[in-house]
Design a protein around this motif. Structure first.
Motif, PDB file in Angstrom:
ATOM      1  N   LEU A 179       0.827  -1.205   0.000  1.00  0.00           N
ATOM      2  CA  LEU A 179       0.000   0.000   0.000  1.00  0.00           C
ATOM      3  C   LEU A 179       0.863   1.258   0.000  1.00  0.00           C
ATOM      4  N   ILE A 180       1.933   1.239   0.803  1.00  0.00           N
ATOM      5  CA  ILE A 180       2.834   2.397   0.854  1.00  0.00           C
ATOM      6  C   ILE A 180       3.517   2.604  -0.494  1.00  0.00           C
ATOM      7  N   GLN A 181       3.928   1.499  -1.113  1.00  0.00           N
ATOM      8  CA  GLN A 181       4.645   1.600  -2.386  1.00  0.00           C
ATOM      9  C   GLN A 181       3.747   2.078  -3.520  1.00  0.00           C
ATOM     10  N   THR A 182       2.460   1.742  -3.443  1.00  0.00           N
ATOM     11  CA  THR A 182       1.547   2.089  -4.543  1.00  0.00           C
ATOM     12  C   THR A 182       0.495   3.115  -4.118  1.00  0.00           C
ATOM     13  N   ALA A 183       0.761   3.843  -3.021  1.00  0.00           N
ATOM     14  CA  ALA A 183      -0.233   4.785  -2.495  1.00  0.00           C
ATOM     15  C   ALA A 183      -0.598   5.856  -3.518  1.00  0.00           C
ATOM     16  N   GLY A 184       0.391   6.339  -4.281  1.00  0.00           N
ATOM     17  CA  GLY A 184       0.127   7.402  -5.250  1.00  0.00           C
ATOM     18  C   GLY A 184      -0.185   6.899  -6.647  1.00  0.00           C
ATOM     19  N   LYS A 185      -0.338   5.591  -6.790  1.00  0.00           N
ATOM     20  CA  LYS A 185      -0.539   5.016  -8.128  1.00  0.00           C
ATOM     21  C   LYS A 185      -1.779   5.584  -8.806  1.00  0.00           C
ATOM     22  N   ASP A 186      -2.874   5.664  -8.080  1.00  0.00           N
ATOM     23  CA  ASP A 186      -4.135   6.134  -8.653  1.00  0.00           C
ATOM     24  C   ASP A 186      -4.018   7.580  -9.122  1.00  0.00           C
ATOM     25  N   VAL A 187      -3.392   8.418  -8.283  1.00  0.00           N
ATOM     26  CA  VAL A 187      -3.232   9.834  -8.639  1.00  0.00           C
ATOM     27  C   VAL A 187      -2.303   9.981  -9.839  1.00  0.00           C
ATOM     28  N   ILE A 188      -1.195   9.242  -9.830  1.00  0.00           N
ATOM     29  CA  ILE A 188      -0.235   9.324 -10.938  1.00  0.00           C
ATOM     30  C   ILE A 188      -0.890   8.905 -12.249  1.00  0.00           C
ATOM     31  N   GLN A 189      -1.677   7.829 -12.198  1.00  0.00           N
ATOM     32  CA  GLN A 189      -2.353   7.377 -13.416  1.00  0.00           C
ATOM     33  C   GLN A 189      -3.301   8.443 -13.955  1.00  0.00           C
ATOM     34  N   SER A 190      -4.002   9.120 -13.042  1.00  0.00           N
ATOM     35  CA  SER A 190      -4.943  10.151 -13.488  1.00  0.00           C
ATOM     36  C   SER A 190      -4.219  11.371 -14.057  1.00  0.00           C
ATOM     37  N   LEU A 191      -2.959  11.575 -13.644  1.00  0.00           N
ATOM     38  CA  LEU A 191      -2.193  12.728 -14.136  1.00  0.00           C
ATOM     39  C   LEU A 191      -1.458  12.439 -15.445  1.00  0.00           C
ATOM     40  N   LEU A 192      -1.426  11.185 -15.852  1.00  0.00           N
ATOM     41  CA  LEU A 192      -0.719  10.847 -17.091  1.00  0.00           C
ATOM     42  C   LEU A 192      -1.353  11.521 -18.307  1.00  0.00           C
ATOM     43  N   LEU A 239      -6.321  24.978 -21.416  1.00  0.00           N
ATOM     44  CA  LEU A 239      -6.996  23.675 -21.439  1.00  0.00           C
ATOM     45  C   LEU A 239      -6.255  22.659 -20.566  1.00  0.00           C
ATOM     46  N   VAL A 240      -4.925  22.654 -20.687  1.00  0.00           N
ATOM     47  CA  VAL A 240      -4.115  21.727 -19.883  1.00  0.00           C
ATOM     48  C   VAL A 240      -4.249  22.061 -18.395  1.00  0.00           C
ATOM     49  N   PHE A 241      -4.184  23.357 -18.072  1.00  0.00           N
ATOM     50  CA  PHE A 241      -4.284  23.781 -16.678  1.00  0.00           C
ATOM     51  C   PHE A 241      -5.651  23.426 -16.082  1.00  0.00           C
ATOM     52  N   ASN A 242      -6.706  23.689 -16.845  1.00  0.00           N
ATOM     53  CA  ASN A 242      -8.059  23.369 -16.367  1.00  0.00           C
ATOM     54  C   ASN A 242      -8.245  21.865 -16.172  1.00  0.00           C
ATOM     55  N   LYS A 243      -7.640  21.094 -17.069  1.00  0.00           N
ATOM     56  CA  LYS A 243      -7.732  19.639 -16.941  1.00  0.00           C
ATOM     57  C   LYS A 243      -6.997  19.164 -15.688  1.00  0.00           C
ATOM     58  N   LEU A 244      -5.846  19.780 -15.411  1.00  0.00           N
ATOM     59  CA  LEU A 244      -5.087  19.441 -14.203  1.00  0.00           C
ATOM     60  C   LEU A 244      -5.898  19.767 -12.951  1.00  0.00           C
ATOM     61  N   GLN A 245      -6.498  20.952 -12.931  1.00  0.00           N
ATOM     62  CA  GLN A 245      -7.315  21.344 -11.780  1.00  0.00           C
ATOM     63  C   GLN A 245      -8.490  20.390 -11.580  1.00  0.00           C
ATOM     64  N   ALA A 246      -9.169  20.065 -12.673  1.00  0.00           N
ATOM     65  CA  ALA A 246     -10.331  19.175 -12.585  1.00  0.00           C
ATOM     66  C   ALA A 246      -9.929  17.788 -12.083  1.00  0.00           C
ATOM     67  N   THR A 247      -8.782  17.304 -12.543  1.00  0.00           N
ATOM     68  CA  THR A 247      -8.304  15.978 -12.115  1.00  0.00           C
ATOM     69  C   THR A 247      -8.007  15.962 -10.624  1.00  0.00           C
ATOM     70  N   LEU A 248      -7.316  16.999 -10.149  1.00  0.00           N
ATOM     71  CA  LEU A 248      -6.967  17.065  -8.731  1.00  0.00           C
ATOM     72  C   LEU A 248      -8.207  17.270  -7.854  1.00  0.00           C
ATOM     73  N   GLN A 249      -9.146  18.070  -8.330  1.00  0.00           N
ATOM     74  CA  GLN A 249     -10.386  18.264  -7.575  1.00  0.00           C
ATOM     75  C   GLN A 249     -11.171  16.956  -7.474  1.00  0.00           C
ATOM     76  N   HIS A 250     -11.131  16.191  -8.548  1.00  0.00           N
ATOM     77  CA  HIS A 250     -11.812  14.889  -8.543  1.00  0.00           C
ATOM     78  C   HIS A 250     -11.194  13.944  -7.505  1.00  0.00           C
ATOM     79  N   LYS A 251      -9.916  14.138  -7.223  1.00  0.00           N
ATOM     80  CA  LYS A 251      -9.224  13.316  -6.224  1.00  0.00           C
ATOM     81  C   LYS A 251      -9.393  13.863  -4.808  1.00  0.00           C
ATOM     82  N   GLY A 252     -10.156  14.938  -4.654  1.00  0.00           N
ATOM     83  CA  GLY A 252     -10.440  15.463  -3.318  1.00  0.00           C
ATOM     84  C   GLY A 252      -9.674  16.712  -2.947  1.00  0.00           C
TER      85      GLY A 252
END
Length: 200
Positions: free
Chosen positions: A89-102, A130-143
Motif C-alpha cells: 500500500l505504501i509503495q503504490t499509495a500514489g498510483k491512482d493519482v499518478i495514473q490520473s495525471l498521465l 486547457l491543460v491547466f483546467n484539466k489538471l485542476q479538474a483531475t486534482l479536484q476529482h481526487k479530493g
C-alpha cells in the motif's frame, strides 16, 4: 476328664476363630459396593474412575494445546500478510493519482510541441489553459480543494503569516490582505497552510 475338657475348649476356640474370620470376610465384602449413590462406601471402580478422569483431562489438555498452536500459526500468518499488504500500500499509495495525471502529462507534451512550431499566441494560450483546467479538474476529482484565504480573518491554524503591512482600512485589520501561496485541503483535511500577508 480334664483332657476331654481341654480338647473341647480347643475345638470351641478353633470354631470361634473360624467364625470370626468368616464374619470379617463377609463384613469386608459388604463394605465394598458398586453403587455410586451410596455414601461412605468403598467402590469397586474407584481406581478405574480416577484413571478415566486423568485420561479425560489429558485429552482436554491435548485439544487445548492443539487449538492454541493453530491460533498462534493463524495469527502469525495474519501478521505477515498484513505487513506485506501495508508495504504494498505504501509503495503504490500514489498510483491512482499518478495514473490520473498521465493524461495531463500527455496534453502538456503536445502543448509544448505546438508552442515550438506555432506562432499563434492565442492558440498557444488556449492550449495552456486547457491543460491547466484539466489538471485542476483531475486534482479536484481526487479530493483536492483550494483554500479561500484572501479577505478572511487570519487563522493561525490555517494560515502562515509571511509579513504584516498597514491595513488599507479598519475592516482589514487582522485579515488576510494578500495571498503569497494558496493553501489546500485534501478530502477536507488541511495538507498545506496558506502563506499570507496580514493587515495590522
Amino acid at each position: 476328664m480334664s483332657e476331654q475338657t481341654s480338647e473341647k475348649e480347643q475345638v470351641i476356640n478353633e470354631n470361634a476363630d473360624n467364625l470370626s474370620a468368616t464374619i470379617n470376610e463377609e463384613a469386608l465384602a459388604a463394605s465394598i459396593n458398586t453403587d455410586d449413590s451410596v455414601n461412605g462406601m468403598q467402590h469397586l471402580d474407584d481406581e478405574i474412575g480416577e484413571e478415566s478422569e486423568l485420561e479425560k483431562l489429558q485429552v482436554e489438555l491435548d485439544e487445548t494445546k492443539d487449538k492454541y498452536m493453530r491460533l498462534v500459526a493463524e495469527f502469525d500468518n495474519f501478521r505477515k500478510r498484513n505487513a506485506k499488504e501495508r508495504i504494498e500500500l505504501i509503495q503504490t499509495a500514489g498510483k491512482d493519482v499518478i495514473q490520473s495525471l498521465l493524461d495531463v502529462l500527455d496534453d502538456s507534451e503536445r502543448a509544448q510541441k505546438q508552442m515550438e512550431t506555432s506562432e499563434d499566441l492565442i492558440q498557444i494560450k488556449e492550449g495552456i489553459n486547457l491543460v491547466f483546467n484539466k489538471l485542476q479538474a483531475t486534482l479536484q476529482h481526487k479530493g483536492l480543494k483550494k483554500m479561500e484565504a484572501k479577505n478572511h480573518a487570519f487563522d493561525a491554524d490555517l494560515h502562515e503569516a509571511i509579513t504584516e503591512i498597514p491595513a488599507p482600512n479598519e475592516d482589514m485589520v487582522g485579515k488576510v490582505i494578500d495571498e503569497v501561496q494558496p493553501g489546500y485541503y485534501l478530502n477536507d483535511k488541511l495538507i498545506r497552510f496558506a502563506k499570507v500577508v496580514v493587515g495590522k
